[in-house]
Design an enzyme around this catalytic site. Structure first.
Site, short mmCIF file in Angstrom:
data_model
loop_
_atom_site.label_atom_id
_atom_site.label_comp_id
_atom_site.label_asym_id
_atom_site.label_seq_id
_atom_site.Cartn_x
_atom_site.Cartn_y
_atom_site.Cartn_z
N SER A 108 22.84 -74.12 -77.75
CA SER A 108 21.69 -73.29 -77.37
C SER A 108 20.59 -74.15 -76.77
O SER A 108 20.45 -75.33 -77.13
CB SER A 108 21.14 -72.58 -78.62
N TYR A 132 17.31 -72.26 -87.51
CA TYR A 132 18.37 -71.89 -86.56
C TYR A 132 18.64 -73.03 -85.58
O TYR A 132 19.78 -73.45 -85.37
CB TYR A 132 18.00 -70.62 -85.79
#
Length: 293
Positions: A108, A132
């Protein structure tokens, strides 16, 4: 490509990828955060090592997208996020190592943290700002370590922000989908902070082309557009496109939120990637699609 496994295949990107790749594709998903884009799936969890082992040995290529993906959820439930995103990824890596399979890992842009340069290339500092993001850094670097230690064939795709049909519009959904739902319902469009946060948004079709491209290479790859739009600009555009009377309401800043993300896609371009996203046009198309649902 043939004989493919997609983990997290019921999610927004995973479901589009499954439909793009065709018939010889299996998917596994725990059904925790499925999109409404209907695809066939084995309901299971990547934390189940025996199940992962059984599925990986049947295929040639693994696209590993399964993850707890939302920053807010990770702040509320960090242990669960680490368990899925690190423990589950380790299971995938071990199975791919055991059976010598090609792996494409969905990393990501969040691994970078806020931009330290106008364009963020693959060498940009990794500076995670949420649980995250930390789990994505861990998975990203685990993949790198398995490449270096075991000589595995792994692609690490750092996907920048994505939007399009079937993105979830609930509490853990995407900003564009949530703003569209709010605007069409005549409810306040809720912006965290002052809305100056900038994101590199690409249409789902570009993201899927990026995943397919990643399968043909090894190492780290950014996929994005190299252009940014602010959250406030998105809110105003959606209000205009929907002709909504909704008020744009500013909430407090979100913990762990990155201020700016903008991809340097020079490496992807050398491999033949050219983003086709026209943000305003694709946004209009998305809103019109959403109205029909």
């Amino acid at each position: 490509m043939k004989n493919i496994l997609i983990t997290g295949n019921k999610g927004f990107i995973g479901s589009h990828l499954m439909k793009q790749l065709g018939n010889e594709v299996m998917g596994i998903d725990n059904n925790f955060h499925p999109s409404k884009n209907k695809v066939e799936s084995i309901i299971g969890d990547i934390r189940n090592k025996e199940l992962v082992d059984e599925l990986v040995q049947k295929v040639d290529v693994v696209f590993h997208l399964a993850a707890v993906i939302h920053v807010d959820y990770s702040i509320k439930y960090p242990a669960d996020t680490l368990d899925v995103n690190i423990g589950g990824t380790l299971n995938i890596l071990e199975a791919c190592r055991k059976y010598n399979k090609k792996l494409i890992f969905a990393s990501s842009s969040e691994v970078y943290g806020s931009s330290q340069a106008e364009y963020m290339n693959e060498e940009h500092l990794l500076d995670c700002q949420s649980p995250y993001a930390a789990t994505k850094v861990a998975g990203d670097r685990l993949c790198k370590s398995y490449m270096d230690t075991y000589g595995m064939d792994i692609s690490i795709l750092r996907n920048f922000n994505t939007f399009g049909e079937w993105q979830n519009d609930g509490s853990y959904g995407g900003v564009i989908a949530i703003f569209t739902r709010q605007a069409l319902a005549g409810k306040p469009i809720t912006v965290f902070g002052d809305g100056s946060q900038e994101r590199d948004y690409m249409h789902i079709n570009d993201a899927i082309r990026g995943y397919v491209l990643a399968a043909s290479m090894k190492g780290v790859l950014n996929i994005g557009t190299g252009k940014t739009v602010s959250v406030l600009e998105i809110a105003k555009m959606i209000k205009e496109i929907t002709e909504s009377k909704s008020e744009i309401v500013f909430l407090g800043e979100r913990a762990g939120e990155v201020q700016r993300l903008c991809a340097d896609i020079s490496k992807a371009k050398k491999l033949g990637f050219e983003p086709r996203t026209d943000f305003k046009k694709n946004l209009i198309d998305y809103v019109n699609w959403y109205k029909r649902q």
